[in-house]
Write an enzyme that holds these catalytic residues in place. Structure first.
Site, PDB file in Angstrom:
ATOM      1  N   ASP A   1      38.307  31.321 -14.214  1.00 35.88           N
ATOM      2  CA  ASP A   1      37.538  30.473 -13.316  1.00 35.88           C
ATOM      3  C   ASP A   1      37.968  29.016 -13.550  1.00 35.88           C
ATOM      4  O   ASP A   1      38.231  28.622 -14.685  1.00 35.88           O
ATOM      5  CB  ASP A   1      36.039  30.644 -13.624  1.00 35.88           C
ATOM      6  CG  ASP A   1      35.147  29.917 -12.636  1.00 35.88           C
ATOM      7  OD1 ASP A   1      34.698  30.571 -11.682  1.00 35.88           O
ATOM      8  OD2 ASP A   1      34.904  28.712 -12.834  1.00 35.88           O
ATOM      9  N   ILE A   2      38.051  28.235 -12.473  1.00 31.70           N
ATOM     10  CA  ILE A   2      38.408  26.821 -12.613  1.00 31.70           C
ATOM     11  C   ILE A   2      37.205  26.070 -13.186  1.00 31.70           C
ATOM     12  O   ILE A   2      36.091  26.162 -12.656  1.00 31.70           O
ATOM     13  CB  ILE A   2      38.812  26.210 -11.257  1.00 31.70           C
ATOM     14  CG1 ILE A   2      40.000  26.977 -10.653  1.00 31.70           C
ATOM     15  CG2 ILE A   2      39.165  24.735 -11.417  1.00 31.70           C
ATOM     16  CD1 ILE A   2      40.378  26.520  -9.261  1.00 31.70           C
TER      17      ILE A   2
ATOM     18  N   GLU B   1      35.969  29.920  -6.774  1.00 33.53           N
ATOM     19  CA  GLU B   1      37.081  29.494  -7.640  1.00 33.53           C
ATOM     20  C   GLU B   1      37.364  30.493  -8.752  1.00 33.53           C
ATOM     21  O   GLU B   1      37.950  30.152  -9.774  1.00 33.53           O
ATOM     22  CB  GLU B   1      36.772  28.113  -8.235  1.00 33.53           C
ATOM     23  CG  GLU B   1      35.587  28.061  -9.169  1.00 33.53           C
ATOM     24  CD  GLU B   1      34.250  27.820  -8.480  1.00 33.53           C
ATOM     25  OE1 GLU B   1      33.330  27.333  -9.157  1.00 33.53           O
ATOM     26  OE2 GLU B   1      34.128  28.108  -7.268  1.00 33.53           O
TER      27      GLU B   1
END
Length: 442
Positions: A316-317, A359
């Site tokens: 995940d960003i 994201e």
């Protein structure tokens, strides 16, 4: 009593010279061959090379569909032909081949062909053609390249032309496939494509072939050329047939073939685009959550059978909302596209990379041990952290948090458990401070 051999030759002298110790049925054109194959069972069908090129016909399809017994088809030639069910035998090996069959000496029977029978054969050939293209569509080909290679097989069975090329033209290049039975060199083929304005940019030959004969005068060939424009590319076909063999029926067959090719490519291209839309994320053009979930389930079943471990990575960003708030949602979309493109360059072709939502991303690594999965996840984390992603005049620095799960205890594993453990590991990495991995195993 049944005849042993059917001999398809271009003239009786050649036939009698090679088979002087045998009394067999013979055919001097395809109509005689078809009628005898319908009427009798043969142990083998021998074909001269000259007959093969002067009588373009679907004999292998005919034998498969019509004959109660399926005789081997043997062409007398030093050359190898890339045609299904067609065996090449040099003249010097004929005695050995003939002795492998039981001898039965019978007088040949003459056959008088009729216009009705000729028309029947032409219609049967068209039916065979429709059947083969229909089967090609039903098999669900996954790419146009696969489609092109299957089309080459069908064209060779039906026509065995001196030249067959099928290719695609995009903005900056021309990619094409050739039949392995082609009798022209690559340089000559390239010249033909350029002269007929079928090329754009760089010419790329996608498959290799061995040239059986380099010195054919292309002025002796009749060319059948067709261009079909799809949404973002042009598909073309080139069929070259030696003029004495290009009678009216062959021309009709060549045109019918090209019409079938056009409709088949259009249909399969549409199916491929629909399939891509079904399994692809609309923004990033990588796989979507639906396809990823289905593939993980299939990999779990495959790994159980073969007792091979695999790895699933979720990442995940970090602080993605801050990027959207600071630069706007268009920047966020740009970052998602740029990041997926960059990560895609770091993984193997066999790995499945998907956007799971927002994201969050997933990578499936088939046939991978724990060390391999950990190494790749750490490589992606490290490379992303040091890369500056450009948006307009800004340079944006990203980090990711990842959960890495190795699956090898198949008795305890199912899809829901895999997903939950991998997701928990990813969020544990965030809780511990972000920009790191958490590794687990089942």
């Amino acid at each position: 009593m049944n005849k042993i051999f059917l001999l398809c030759f271009h003239d009786k002298k050649y036939l009698q010279g090679l088979f002087k110790d045998f009394s067999c049925d013979y055919a001097l054109d395809k109509y005689e061959a078809y009628s005898k194959l319908i009427a009798k069972n043969y142990n083998a069908v021998f074909i001269s090379e000259k007959f093969l090129y002067s009588n373009k016909f679907c004999i292998s399809i005919f034998v498969k569909e019509i004959c109660s017994l399926k005789p081997p088809l043997i062409v007398i030639s030093e050359n190898y032909y890339f045609l299904p069910d067609l065996i090449s035998v040099p003249e010097s090996d004929l005695p050995k081949v003939l002795n492998s069959f039981t001898e039965e000496l019978l007088e040949p029977v003459k056959h008088n062909e009729s216009d009705v029978f000729q028309n029947l054969v032409v219609h049967m050939e068209e039916l065979f053609l429709n059947k083969y293209f229909h089967e090609m569509i039903l098999k669900g080909l996954e790419s146009l390249d696969q489609c092109f290679l299957k089309i080459i097989e069908v064209v060779d069975i039906v026509l065995l032309p001196e030249l067959f090329v099928i290719g695609r033209v995009t903005k900056d290049k021309t990619e094409y496939f050739v039949s392995p039975n082609n009798r022209l060199s690559k340089d000559i083929i390239d010249e033909i494509l350029v002269e007929n304005k079928l090329t754009e940019g760089k010419l790329v030959l996608r498959n290799e072939f061995k040239i059986k004969e380099k010195h054919i005068d292309i002025s002796e060939l009749d060319f059948f050329i067709k261009k079909n424009i799809l949404a973002d590319e042009t598909i073309f076909t080139v069929i070259g047939i030696k003029r004495p063999a290009a009678d009216e029926n062959v021309k009709i067959m060549a045109e019918a073939l090209q019409n079938q090719i056009k409709s088949t490519i259009f249909y399969i291209s549409s199916l491929i685009k629909q399939q891509k839309m079904y399994i692809t994320d609309y923004l990033t053009d990588i796989y979507n959550r639906r396809f990823f979930d289905e593939t993980v389930k299939k990999e779990l079943q495959r790994s159980k059978r073969h007792r091979e471990s695999f790895v699933v990575i979720f990442f995940d960003i970090d602080s993605f909302k801050d990027i959207n708030d600071k630069y706007g949602h268009s920047a966020g979309d740009h970052i998602l596209v740029s990041l997926t493109s960059y990560v895609h360059s770091l993984i193997r072709d066999s790995d499945i990379f998907a956007r799971l939502g927002g994201e969050e991303f997933g990578i499936l690594l088939p046939e991978t041990e724990a060390d391999g999965g950990r190494f790749l996840a750490e490589k992606i984390r490290r490379e992303v952290a040091v890369k500056a992603f450009a948006f307009e005049s800004s340079k944006i620095i990203l980090t990711i948090s990842a959960g890495v799960l190795t699956v090898k205890n198949f008795e305890d594993a199912d899809y829901d458990i895999i997903y939950k453990m991998c997701d928990n590991a990813m969020y544990e990495a965030k809780r511990l401070g972000k920009n790191r991995l958490v590794v687990s195993e089942i």
